[in-house]
Design a protein around this motif. Structure first.
Motif, PDB file in Angstrom:
ATOM      1  N   THR A 189       0.808  -1.230   0.000  1.00  0.00           N
ATOM      2  CA  THR A 189       0.000   0.000   0.000  1.00  0.00           C
ATOM      3  C   THR A 189       0.839   1.278   0.000  1.00  0.00           C
ATOM      4  O   THR A 189       0.329   2.345  -0.328  1.00  0.00           O
ATOM      5  N   GLY A 190       2.139   1.174   0.343  1.00  0.00           N
ATOM      6  CA  GLY A 190       3.009   2.341   0.316  1.00  0.00           C
ATOM      7  C   GLY A 190       3.887   2.397  -0.923  1.00  0.00           C
ATOM      8  O   GLY A 190       4.855   3.161  -0.968  1.00  0.00           O
ATOM      9  N   ASP A 191       3.530   1.626  -1.936  1.00  0.00           N
ATOM     10  CA  ASP A 191       4.355   1.500  -3.138  1.00  0.00           C
ATOM     11  C   ASP A 191       4.415   2.814  -3.912  1.00  0.00           C
ATOM     12  O   ASP A 191       3.379   3.408  -4.232  1.00  0.00           O
ATOM     13  N   GLN A 192       5.624   3.262  -4.229  1.00  0.00           N
ATOM     14  CA  GLN A 192       5.831   4.476  -5.015  1.00  0.00           C
ATOM     15  C   GLN A 192       6.336   4.154  -6.427  1.00  0.00           C
ATOM     16  O   GLN A 192       6.628   5.063  -7.203  1.00  0.00           O
ATOM     17  N   ALA A 193       6.432   2.870  -6.759  1.00  0.00           N
ATOM     18  CA  ALA A 193       6.896   2.449  -8.082  1.00  0.00           C
ATOM     19  C   ALA A 193       5.744   1.971  -8.960  1.00  0.00           C
ATOM     20  O   ALA A 193       5.682   2.291 -10.147  1.00  0.00           O
ATOM     21  N   ILE A 194       4.849   1.173  -8.403  1.00  0.00           N
ATOM     22  CA  ILE A 194       3.611   0.775  -9.080  1.00  0.00           C
ATOM     23  C   ILE A 194       2.458   1.237  -8.199  1.00  0.00           C
ATOM     24  O   ILE A 194       2.361   0.823  -7.037  1.00  0.00           O
ATOM     25  N   ASN A 195       1.626   2.091  -8.731  1.00  0.00           N
ATOM     26  CA  ASN A 195       0.479   2.590  -7.970  1.00  0.00           C
ATOM     27  C   ASN A 195      -0.271   1.415  -7.337  1.00  0.00           C
ATOM     28  O   ASN A 195      -0.626   0.465  -8.033  1.00  0.00           O
ATOM     29  N   PRO A 196      -0.500   1.435  -6.026  1.00  0.00           N
ATOM     30  CA  PRO A 196      -1.233   0.336  -5.395  1.00  0.00           C
ATOM     31  C   PRO A 196      -2.593   0.071  -6.043  1.00  0.00           C
ATOM     32  O   PRO A 196      -3.065  -1.076  -6.043  1.00  0.00           O
ATOM     33  N   ARG A 205      -9.241  -8.198 -11.003  1.00  0.00           N
ATOM     34  CA  ARG A 205      -9.622  -8.680 -12.324  1.00  0.00           C
ATOM     35  C   ARG A 205      -9.243 -10.147 -12.497  1.00  0.00           C
ATOM     36  O   ARG A 205      -9.952 -10.913 -13.155  1.00  0.00           O
ATOM     37  N   ALA A 206      -8.119 -10.521 -11.912  1.00  0.00           N
ATOM     38  CA  ALA A 206      -7.654 -11.907 -12.003  1.00  0.00           C
ATOM     39  C   ALA A 206      -8.401 -12.849 -11.065  1.00  0.00           C
ATOM     40  O   ALA A 206      -8.197 -14.067 -11.126  1.00  0.00           O
ATOM     41  N   GLY A 207      -9.217 -12.293 -10.189  1.00  0.00           N
ATOM     42  CA  GLY A 207      -9.903 -13.124  -9.208  1.00  0.00           C
ATOM     43  C   GLY A 207      -8.966 -13.677  -8.159  1.00  0.00           C
ATOM     44  O   GLY A 207      -9.204 -14.747  -7.584  1.00  0.00           O
ATOM     45  N   ALA A 208      -7.892 -12.939  -7.892  1.00  0.00           N
ATOM     46  CA  ALA A 208      -6.873 -13.407  -6.960  1.00  0.00           C
ATOM     47  C   ALA A 208      -7.328 -13.318  -5.510  1.00  0.00           C
ATOM     48  O   ALA A 208      -8.172 -12.489  -5.152  1.00  0.00           O
ATOM     49  N   THR A 209      -6.753 -14.168  -4.671  1.00  0.00           N
ATOM     50  CA  THR A 209      -6.847 -14.014  -3.223  1.00  0.00           C
ATOM     51  C   THR A 209      -5.882 -12.902  -2.846  1.00  0.00           C
ATOM     52  O   THR A 209      -4.688 -13.005  -3.122  1.00  0.00           O
ATOM     53  N   ILE A 210      -6.395 -11.829  -2.240  1.00  0.00           N
ATOM     54  CA  ILE A 210      -5.598 -10.622  -2.042  1.00  0.00           C
ATOM     55  C   ILE A 210      -5.308 -10.376  -0.570  1.00  0.00           C
ATOM     56  O   ILE A 210      -6.190 -10.485   0.277  1.00  0.00           O
ATOM     57  N   VAL A 211      -4.047 -10.035  -0.278  1.00  0.00           N
ATOM     58  CA  VAL A 211      -3.669  -9.528   1.040  1.00  0.00           C
ATOM     59  C   VAL A 211      -2.981  -8.187   0.823  1.00  0.00           C
ATOM     60  O   VAL A 211      -2.395  -7.941  -0.231  1.00  0.00           O
ATOM     61  N   GLU A 212      -3.057  -7.304   1.808  1.00  0.00           N
ATOM     62  CA  GLU A 212      -2.432  -5.995   1.706  1.00  0.00           C
ATOM     63  C   GLU A 212      -1.368  -5.845   2.785  1.00  0.00           C
ATOM     64  O   GLU A 212      -1.607  -6.176   3.950  1.00  0.00           O
TER      65      GLU A 212
END
Length: 241
Positions: A189-196, A205-212
């Motif tokens: 969530t603090g990523d400055q290289a790829i927008n979170p 979109r991928a239907g992934a199991t997501i953790v933050e």
């Protein structure tokens, strides 16, 4: 050889890094008895890099879980169509659709600070021509890539970074393995290289199991290896025979 019921994890690093960025994750997986390989990523273009990752997976006797960080996420998206790939894990990563480039995916949301810190340079091609590659300005590297990593470590990472061919941002993905394979994703969530938000969009979109990973930088595999390894272990357990 006898096929291993426990998938082998193939860790694919992203741009401006090398396989050593997975060191803490590798140690954790090995401690849990999980076979793991962390090959070098050529960083020369999406199609050729994905083909290399697919060749690494093909050498493995038994199922494979591909885990990709950053640009490595685009590579596992394409290489993951290989028959022995059982699952995909995205770590602060791009998860493009078939026919979509990283530039198009990133363009859906606000440009990250990384964009202003990229420095172009020419590199020679085998045919005698030249192409463009990018590195991150060394002074900006800590803040845009690894803000939660100790300063003495980022100083080393900044000078050891490996450049990415500019064409990698414009080359469309030829496949989207997440349409047929289960996936997991860690959003930094603090990523400055790829927008979170880019990470979240692709993962959903991928239907992934997501953790933050709250507040984590792009270098989350370095700063929080146990969090990353825990998600990979979840994928391994879910895909084990």
């Amino acid at each position: 050889m006898t096929a291993n019921a426990t998938p082998t994890v193939v860790l694919v690093h992203g741009a401006f890094a090398d396989a050593s960025s997975w060191s803490g994750v590798i140690a954790d997986l090995q401690d849990h008895g999980i076979p793991v390989v962390a090959p070098p990523n050529p960083l020369r273009g999406l199609a050729s890099d994905a083909a290399y990752v697919a060749s690494v997976a093909a050498r493995i006797d038994g199922p494979v879980v591909l885990a990709g960080h950053s640009y490595g996420g685009a590579l596992i998206t394409v290489a993951g169509t290989a028959g022995n790939v059982a699952g995909l894990v995205y770590v602060a990563a791009y998860a493009p659709d078939e026919g979509e480039s990283l530039g198009e995916l990133q363009g859906r949301y606000a440009e990250p600070p990384l964009a202003g810190a990229l420095r172009p340079a020419d590199y020679p091609l085998p045919d005698g021509g030249t192409a463009v590659e990018f590195t991150i300005d060394a002074g900006a590297f800590p803040s845009v890539f690894a803000a939660d990593v100790p300063a003495e470590v980022t100083r080393v990472l900044a000078v050891a970074q490996r450049p990415l061919a500019a064409s990698a941002f414009t080359e469309p993905a030829s496949a989207a393995a997440w349409k047929a394979k289960p996936s997991w994703a860690l959003v930094a969530t603090g990523d400055q290289a790829i927008n979170p938000e880019v990470q979240r969009f692709g993962a959903r979109r991928a239907g992934a199991t997501i953790v933050e990973a709250e507040g984590a930088s792009h270098a989350v595999a370095v700063s929080r290896p146990k969090d990353v390894a825990a998600l990979i272990r979840e994928a391994v357990e879910a895909t084990s025979a």
